[in-house]
Design a protein around this motif. Structure first.
Motif, PDB file in Angstrom:
ATOM      1  N   ALA A 180       0.816  -1.221   0.000  1.00  0.00           N
ATOM      2  CA  ALA A 180       0.000   0.000   0.000  1.00  0.00           C
ATOM      3  C   ALA A 180       0.844   1.262   0.000  1.00  0.00           C
ATOM      4  CB  ALA A 180      -0.942  -0.004   1.203  1.00  0.00           C
ATOM      5  N   ASP A 181       2.029   1.221   0.586  1.00  0.00           N
ATOM      6  CA  ASP A 181       2.884   2.405   0.669  1.00  0.00           C
ATOM      7  C   ASP A 181       3.976   2.424  -0.399  1.00  0.00           C
ATOM      8  OD1 ASP A 181       4.319   0.290   1.654  1.00  0.00           O
ATOM      9  OD2 ASP A 181       5.073   1.326   3.435  1.00  0.00           O
ATOM     10  N   ASP A 182       3.893   1.527  -1.372  1.00  0.00           N
ATOM     11  CA  ASP A 182       4.890   1.496  -2.446  1.00  0.00           C
ATOM     12  C   ASP A 182       4.752   2.765  -3.289  1.00  0.00           C
ATOM     13  OD1 ASP A 182       6.231   0.889  -5.015  1.00  0.00           O
ATOM     14  OD2 ASP A 182       6.353  -1.150  -4.220  1.00  0.00           O
ATOM     15  N   GLU A 183       5.857   3.460  -3.482  1.00  0.00           N
ATOM     16  CA  GLU A 183       5.820   4.739  -4.199  1.00  0.00           C
ATOM     17  C   GLU A 183       5.469   4.576  -5.672  1.00  0.00           C
ATOM     18  OE1 GLU A 183       9.266   7.088  -3.556  1.00  0.00           O
ATOM     19  OE2 GLU A 183       8.818   7.425  -1.428  1.00  0.00           O
ATOM     20  N   ARG A 184       5.561   3.372  -6.194  1.00  0.00           N
ATOM     21  CA  ARG A 184       5.189   3.144  -7.593  1.00  0.00           C
ATOM     22  C   ARG A 184       3.673   3.188  -7.803  1.00  0.00           C
ATOM     23  NH1 ARG A 184       8.415  -2.329  -8.432  1.00  0.00           N
ATOM     24  NH2 ARG A 184       7.708  -2.482  -6.255  1.00  0.00           N
ATOM     25  N   ARG A 185       2.933   3.389  -6.725  1.00  0.00           N
ATOM     26  CA  ARG A 185       1.496   3.636  -6.834  1.00  0.00           C
ATOM     27  C   ARG A 185       1.196   5.114  -7.122  1.00  0.00           C
ATOM     28  NH1 ARG A 185      -2.164  -0.068  -5.144  1.00  0.00           N
ATOM     29  NH2 ARG A 185      -1.363  -2.010  -4.257  1.00  0.00           N
ATOM     30  N   PHE A 186       2.209   5.967  -7.016  1.00  0.00           N
ATOM     31  CA  PHE A 186       2.081   7.390  -7.313  1.00  0.00           C
ATOM     32  C   PHE A 186       0.984   8.047  -6.454  1.00  0.00           C
ATOM     33  CE2 PHE A 186       3.181   6.070 -11.940  1.00  0.00           C
ATOM     34  CZ  PHE A 186       4.475   5.774 -11.557  1.00  0.00           C
ATOM     35  N   SER A 187       0.977   7.768  -5.182  1.00  0.00           N
ATOM     36  CA  SER A 187      -0.087   8.276  -4.311  1.00  0.00           C
ATOM     37  C   SER A 187      -0.078   9.791  -4.186  1.00  0.00           C
ATOM     38  CB  SER A 187       0.042   7.651  -2.921  1.00  0.00           C
ATOM     39  OG  SER A 187       1.314   7.922  -2.348  1.00  0.00           O
ATOM     40  N   SER A 188       1.051  10.419  -4.431  1.00  0.00           N
ATOM     41  CA  SER A 188       1.112  11.879  -4.314  1.00  0.00           C
ATOM     42  C   SER A 188       0.671  12.588  -5.588  1.00  0.00           C
ATOM     43  CB  SER A 188       2.533  12.326  -3.959  1.00  0.00           C
ATOM     44  OG  SER A 188       3.443  11.987  -5.000  1.00  0.00           O
ATOM     45  N   GLY A 189       0.613  11.854  -6.705  1.00  0.00           N
ATOM     46  CA  GLY A 189       0.155  12.476  -7.942  1.00  0.00           C
ATOM     47  C   GLY A 189       0.793  11.866  -9.180  1.00  0.00           C
ATOM     48  N   TYR A 190       0.099  12.009 -10.290  1.00  0.00           N
ATOM     49  CA  TYR A 190       0.613  11.526 -11.570  1.00  0.00           C
ATOM     50  C   TYR A 190      -0.118  12.257 -12.690  1.00  0.00           C
ATOM     51  CZ  TYR A 190      -3.671   8.723 -11.599  1.00  0.00           C
ATOM     52  OH  TYR A 190      -4.979   8.329 -11.569  1.00  0.00           O
ATOM     53  N   TRP A 191       0.348  12.066 -13.914  1.00  0.00           N
ATOM     54  CA  TRP A 191      -0.360  12.611 -15.070  1.00  0.00           C
ATOM     55  C   TRP A 191      -0.443  11.529 -16.139  1.00  0.00           C
ATOM     56  CZ3 TRP A 191       2.407  13.182 -19.733  1.00  0.00           C
ATOM     57  CH2 TRP A 191       3.800  13.151 -19.622  1.00  0.00           C
ATOM     58  N   CYS A 192      -1.474  11.625 -16.950  1.00  0.00           N
ATOM     59  CA  CYS A 192      -1.647  10.636 -18.014  1.00  0.00           C
ATOM     60  C   CYS A 192      -2.176  11.319 -19.269  1.00  0.00           C
ATOM     61  CB  CYS A 192      -2.578   9.505 -17.581  1.00  0.00           C
ATOM     62  SG  CYS A 192      -4.243  10.014 -17.110  1.00  0.00           S
ATOM     63  N   VAL A 193      -1.842  10.725 -20.391  1.00  0.00           N
ATOM     64  CA  VAL A 193      -2.224  11.240 -21.697  1.00  0.00           C
ATOM     65  C   VAL A 193      -2.795  10.096 -22.518  1.00  0.00           C
ATOM     66  CG1 VAL A 193      -1.248  11.962 -23.915  1.00  0.00           C
ATOM     67  CG2 VAL A 193      -0.622  13.172 -21.836  1.00  0.00           C
ATOM     68  N   GLY A 194      -3.849  10.388 -23.255  1.00  0.00           N
ATOM     69  CA  GLY A 194      -4.364   9.444 -24.231  1.00  0.00           C
ATOM     70  C   GLY A 194      -4.575  10.157 -25.553  1.00  0.00           C
ATOM     71  N   PHE A 195      -4.226   9.502 -26.647  1.00  0.00           N
ATOM     72  CA  PHE A 195      -4.521  10.113 -27.943  1.00  0.00           C
ATOM     73  C   PHE A 195      -4.938   9.049 -28.939  1.00  0.00           C
ATOM     74  CE2 PHE A 195       0.235   9.718 -28.268  1.00  0.00           C
ATOM     75  CZ  PHE A 195       0.332   8.938 -29.408  1.00  0.00           C
ATOM     76  N   GLN A 196      -5.614   9.511 -29.981  1.00  0.00           N
ATOM     77  CA  GLN A 196      -6.049   8.649 -31.075  1.00  0.00           C
ATOM     78  C   GLN A 196      -5.682   9.315 -32.391  1.00  0.00           C
ATOM     79  OE1 GLN A 196     -10.275   8.268 -31.578  1.00  0.00           O
ATOM     80  NE2 GLN A 196     -10.126   6.624 -33.079  1.00  0.00           N
ATOM     81  N   ILE A 197      -5.138   8.535 -33.319  1.00  0.00           N
ATOM     82  CA  ILE A 197      -4.831   8.997 -34.670  1.00  0.00           C
ATOM     83  C   ILE A 197      -5.778   8.291 -35.629  1.00  0.00           C
ATOM     84  CG2 ILE A 197      -3.087   9.148 -36.479  1.00  0.00           C
ATOM     85  CD1 ILE A 197      -0.958   8.828 -34.254  1.00  0.00           C
ATOM     86  N   SER A 198      -6.390   9.059 -36.511  1.00  0.00           N
ATOM     87  CA  SER A 198      -7.325   8.469 -37.471  1.00  0.00           C
ATOM     88  C   SER A 198      -7.191   9.163 -38.828  1.00  0.00           C
ATOM     89  CB  SER A 198      -8.769   8.612 -36.968  1.00  0.00           C
ATOM     90  OG  SER A 198      -9.674   8.056 -37.876  1.00  0.00           O
ATOM     91  N   PRO A 199      -7.078   8.388 -39.921  1.00  0.00           N
ATOM     92  CA  PRO A 199      -6.994   6.927 -39.996  1.00  0.00           C
ATOM     93  C   PRO A 199      -5.632   6.426 -39.516  1.00  0.00           C
ATOM     94  CG  PRO A 199      -6.647   7.873 -42.161  1.00  0.00           C
ATOM     95  CD  PRO A 199      -7.020   9.016 -41.264  1.00  0.00           C
ATOM     96  N   PHE A 200      -5.560   5.125 -39.237  1.00  0.00           N
ATOM     97  CA  PHE A 200      -4.319   4.523 -38.740  1.00  0.00           C
ATOM     98  C   PHE A 200      -4.274   3.083 -39.220  1.00  0.00           C
ATOM     99  CE2 PHE A 200      -1.370   2.725 -35.637  1.00  0.00           C
ATOM    100  CZ  PHE A 200      -0.450   3.759 -35.441  1.00  0.00           C
ATOM    101  N   GLU A 201      -3.289   2.750 -40.025  1.00  0.00           N
ATOM    102  CA  GLU A 201      -3.170   1.405 -40.577  1.00  0.00           C
ATOM    103  C   GLU A 201      -1.754   0.888 -40.370  1.00  0.00           C
ATOM    104  OE1 GLU A 201      -4.424   1.134 -44.590  1.00  0.00           O
ATOM    105  OE2 GLU A 201      -6.411   2.029 -44.249  1.00  0.00           O
ATOM    106  N   VAL A 202      -1.644  -0.239 -39.684  1.00  0.00           N
ATOM    107  CA  VAL A 202      -0.350  -0.871 -39.448  1.00  0.00           C
ATOM    108  C   VAL A 202      -0.510  -2.360 -39.723  1.00  0.00           C
ATOM    109  CG1 VAL A 202      -0.860  -1.124 -36.982  1.00  0.00           C
ATOM    110  CG2 VAL A 202       1.512  -1.234 -37.772  1.00  0.00           C
ATOM    111  N   SER A 203       0.479  -2.944 -40.357  1.00  0.00           N
ATOM    112  CA  SER A 203       0.355  -4.333 -40.805  1.00  0.00           C
ATOM    113  C   SER A 203       0.434  -5.330 -39.662  1.00  0.00           C
ATOM    114  CB  SER A 203       1.451  -4.645 -41.833  1.00  0.00           C
ATOM    115  OG  SER A 203       2.739  -4.433 -41.259  1.00  0.00           O
TER     116      SER A 203
END
Length: 379
Positions: free
Chosen positions: A155-178
């Motif tokens: 519960a106290d592991d710092e990899r939980r980012f209990s003090s704060g974090y940021w995240c990003v999500g994005f989408q590219i359209s159209p998108f074609e990869v083999s």
């Protein structure tokens, strides 16, 4: 746009008194509750309350709604504030706190009723706000995947980012990869680097990215300290997600952990990610490419807007922020990244900065930081 659970309100109808969770948008006094036939009469009253000159009073402890001779007050003590963008997310977070409030009859019954009720497409649409459905659902699933990965940690592991974090999500359209193999090759060898720890850092040890269904994902927290414990995912359909701790919380930062939000870091990191996005589009899209981009900061309340290197830009301190979660979103043609990166950054980040006592993001600062990013090209 986020919605905040502000209470459980008793609903007085023709039969017994029931309670239901009540939500509101942080930027207005509009109230929304579970849309079920059981509460139909009162739901209409809440949804159109402003047309009837109803008064909505919101405080840290409760919400009071008064219209004519009718009045409702929520049962809430501000201890378990819940924010959500979809009903599913609200249900998940309510389940997590359900055991903590079992002794509080009205609130416990309201949560049980909300969780058990059938889905409401209308309420879902209200929760989604400005976020495109596909991108938002991708971000929710990605964050849940990260939560599953870190679940075994103490519960106290710092990899939980209990003090704060940021995240990003994005989408590219159209998108074609083999294939995932081709996507991994481009991410590893042909995407730009403008810092020593770029977005979607691609390592080659026990933290190397792995294929998972139609995505490539990496958790960089294996056997390392929290400062580099990123989590990221990229899919064959053009979606990407990155979650990182607040760099301002590192031991070598100028200010104490949990107290600072840096003037420069969001500009630098967002510039890097947008340039990275444009690079992916150049490989897997075409001239018509468009992108949607959402950024969220968690654990911001109480932080001040300041700088690790104040003498470099002579920036004032603003704040503190009074909201724990800050989000922003844009959708544009990909070509705007090369044509008007400064303008995109102003549009995307200004709503974040103004939450620190109405701070204005200076265009000159954006230009200077972008110039540094572009000059610092490592690949």
């Amino acid at each position: 746009m986020y919605y905040q659970l502000v209470g459980a309100m008793p609903l007085l109808g023709d039969g017994p008194c029931f309670a239901t969770p009540v939500f509101r948008r942080p930027d207005s006094n509009s109230l929304w509750i579970q849309d079920t036939d059981r509460f139909d009469r009162v739901i209409r009253f809440l949804k159109i309350s402003e047309e009837y000159d109803a008064e909505v009073q919101c405080s840290e402890k409760n919400v009071k709604l008064t219209a004519g001779d009718h009045a409702c007050t929520s049962f809430w003590d501000g201890a378990e504030l819940i924010i959500a963008q979809t009903r599913d997310e609200a249900v998940g977070r309510l389940k997590n706190i359900r055991h903590q409030i079992s002794s509080r009859k009205y609130l416990a019954e309201a949560i049980d009723e909300f969780i058990a009720a059938p889905r409401s497409s209308e309420l879902d649409e209200q929760f989604k706000g400005l976020h495109p459905t596909a991108l938002y659902e991708w971000m929710i699933k990605s964050k849940q995947r990260w939560a599953d990965i870190i679940a075994p940690l103490d519960a106290d592991d710092e990899r939980r980012f209990s003090s704060g974090y940021w995240c990003v999500g994005f989408q590219i359209s159209p998108f074609e990869v083999s294939s995932l193999r081709e996507l991994a090759r481009v991410m590893e060898r042909e995407t730009p680097k403008h810092s020593g720890w770029p977005p979607f850092t691609y390592l080659h040890n026990e933290r190397a990215p792995q294929p998972r269904g139609e995505t490539i994902e990496a958790w960089l927290g294996k056997g390392t300290e929290a400062t580099h414990a990123d989590f990221w995912r990229v899919s064959k359909s053009g979606f990407a997600y990155l979650l990182r701790p607040m760099q301002e919380d590192r031991p070598d930062y100028r200010y104490s952990k949990g107290t600072s939000f840096d003037w420069v870091l969001p500009i630098w990191r967002t510039s890097e990610i947008l340039i990275y996005l444009a690079s992916l589009a150049s490989h897997f899209s075409d001239e018509s490419a468009k992108f949607s981009y959402s950024i969220t900061y968690e654990g911001v309340e109480g932080r001040f807007l300041n700088s690790h290197t104040p003498a470099k830009y002579f920036l004032d301190q603003y704040g503190p922020a009074t909201t724990d979660t800050l989000s922003s979103y844009i959708s544009r043609p990909v070509k705007h990244i090369s044509d008007d990166l400064h303008g995109l950054l102003i549009q995307l980040l200004s709503p974040i900065y103004e939450q620190f006592a109405f701070a204005e993001l200076p265009l000159e600062l954006v230009r200077n930081v972008v110039d540094e990013v572009l000059e610092n090209k490592l690949r």
